[in-house]
Write a protein that holds these residues in place. Structure first.
Motif, mmCIF file in Angstrom:
data_model
loop_
_atom_site.group_PDB
_atom_site.id
_atom_site.type_symbol
_atom_site.label_atom_id
_atom_site.label_comp_id
_atom_site.label_asym_id
_atom_site.label_seq_id
_atom_site.Cartn_x
_atom_site.Cartn_y
_atom_site.Cartn_z
ATOM 1 N N ILE A 114 0.865 -1.176 0.000
ATOM 2 C CA ILE A 114 0.000 0.000 0.000
ATOM 3 C C ILE A 114 0.902 1.226 0.000
ATOM 4 C CG2 ILE A 114 -1.838 1.252 1.199
ATOM 5 C CD1 ILE A 114 -2.331 -1.452 2.782
ATOM 6 N N ASP A 115 0.769 2.064 -1.032
ATOM 7 C CA ASP A 115 1.415 3.379 -1.035
ATOM 8 C C ASP A 115 0.412 4.312 -0.367
ATOM 9 O OD1 ASP A 115 3.355 2.132 -2.535
ATOM 10 O OD2 ASP A 115 2.857 3.159 -4.397
ATOM 11 N N ALA A 116 0.592 4.561 0.918
ATOM 12 C CA ALA A 116 -0.429 5.242 1.712
ATOM 13 C C ALA A 116 -0.218 6.749 1.770
ATOM 14 C CB ALA A 116 -0.433 4.687 3.132
ATOM 15 N N ASP A 117 -1.324 7.472 1.750
ATOM 16 C CA ASP A 117 -1.268 8.886 2.111
ATOM 17 C C ASP A 117 -0.844 8.925 3.579
ATOM 18 O OD1 ASP A 117 -2.598 11.388 3.437
ATOM 19 O OD2 ASP A 117 -2.607 11.803 1.279
ATOM 20 N N PRO A 118 0.021 9.859 3.964
ATOM 21 C CA PRO A 118 0.448 9.910 5.370
ATOM 22 C C PRO A 118 -0.719 9.993 6.361
ATOM 23 C CG PRO A 118 1.843 11.329 4.036
ATOM 24 C CD PRO A 118 0.724 10.858 3.139
ATOM 25 N N HIS A 119 -1.808 10.651 5.971
ATOM 26 C CA HIS A 119 -2.971 10.766 6.858
ATOM 27 C C HIS A 119 -3.700 9.439 7.022
ATOM 28 C CE1 HIS A 119 -2.636 15.125 7.099
ATOM 29 N NE2 HIS A 119 -2.459 15.139 5.788
ATOM 30 N N ALA A 120 -3.560 8.536 6.049
ATOM 31 C CA ALA A 120 -4.241 7.242 6.099
ATOM 32 C C ALA A 120 -3.389 6.157 6.759
ATOM 33 C CB ALA A 120 -4.632 6.807 4.690
ATOM 34 N N GLU A 121 -2.102 6.428 6.938
ATOM 35 C CA GLU A 121 -1.223 5.403 7.503
ATOM 36 C C GLU A 121 -1.727 4.848 8.837
ATOM 37 O OE1 GLU A 121 3.501 4.539 8.394
ATOM 38 O OE2 GLU A 121 2.826 6.616 8.289
ATOM 39 N N PRO A 122 -2.186 5.676 9.786
ATOM 40 C CA PRO A 122 -2.654 5.106 11.057
ATOM 41 C C PRO A 122 -3.807 4.102 10.872
ATOM 42 C CG PRO A 122 -2.299 7.456 11.296
ATOM 43 C CD PRO A 122 -2.173 7.146 9.825
#
Length: 155
Positions: A114-122
């Motif tokens: 998953i290449d995650a948006d930093p806001h979605a990482e949690p």
């Protein structure tokens, strides 16, 4: 809210899914210039709907979110996952994620990145993903995104 179900996306929904992705990304406070730079990467095309195994969460006739499951087993990617901003925190993301992981297991995937948006990482970490590094943004030169991995063990 009406009962939410997961179903395959329709080719005719590509434009609406693109707008949902941009609205969802915009929820995190990114400016217009940033969102414009992301538009191409976040664009869903009718030809991509089936190939990317696109699924939508729908309630009362409204699409609340969507995912794509990219690649060829045994390794692939959760390519896109977006939820309508006004439905965040209502379990739509969890429902989509769990459905996509179940489908991935059924198809023989053992690992997804998953290449995650930093806001979605949690969110992804709470779902059991592990950060394995960083990956360059496909939209913003010089920007890096969290690179996550989700191991699919048989259930």
């Amino acid at each position: 809210m009406a009962s939410t179900n997961i179903r395959p996306a329709r080719r005719s929904e590509a434009g609406a899914l693109t707008e949902l992705a941009l609205d969802s990304k915009g929820h995190w406070g990114y400016d217009e210039e940033f969102l414009a730079a992301c538009r191409d990467e976040l664009t869903m095309r009718a030809a991509d709907i089936e190939r990317r195994r696109t699924r939508v969460a729908e309630a009362g006739g409204r699409v609340l979110g969507f995912t794509t499951l990219d690649g060829i087993p045994p390794e692939g990617a959760l390519g896109m996952m977006f939820v309508a901003p006004d439905t965040l925190g209502r379990g739509i993301g969890r429902l989509l994620f769990e459905h996509t992981m179940t489908e991935a297991r059924r198809l023989g995937f053992v690992r997804l990145t998953i290449d995650a948006d930093p806001h979605a990482e949690p969110f992804y970490l709470a779902m059991g993903a592990v950060r394995i590094g960083a990956t360059p943004s496909g939209s913003i030169p010089g920007r890096e995104l969290p690179l996550l991995e989700f191991s699919l063990t048989p259930h």
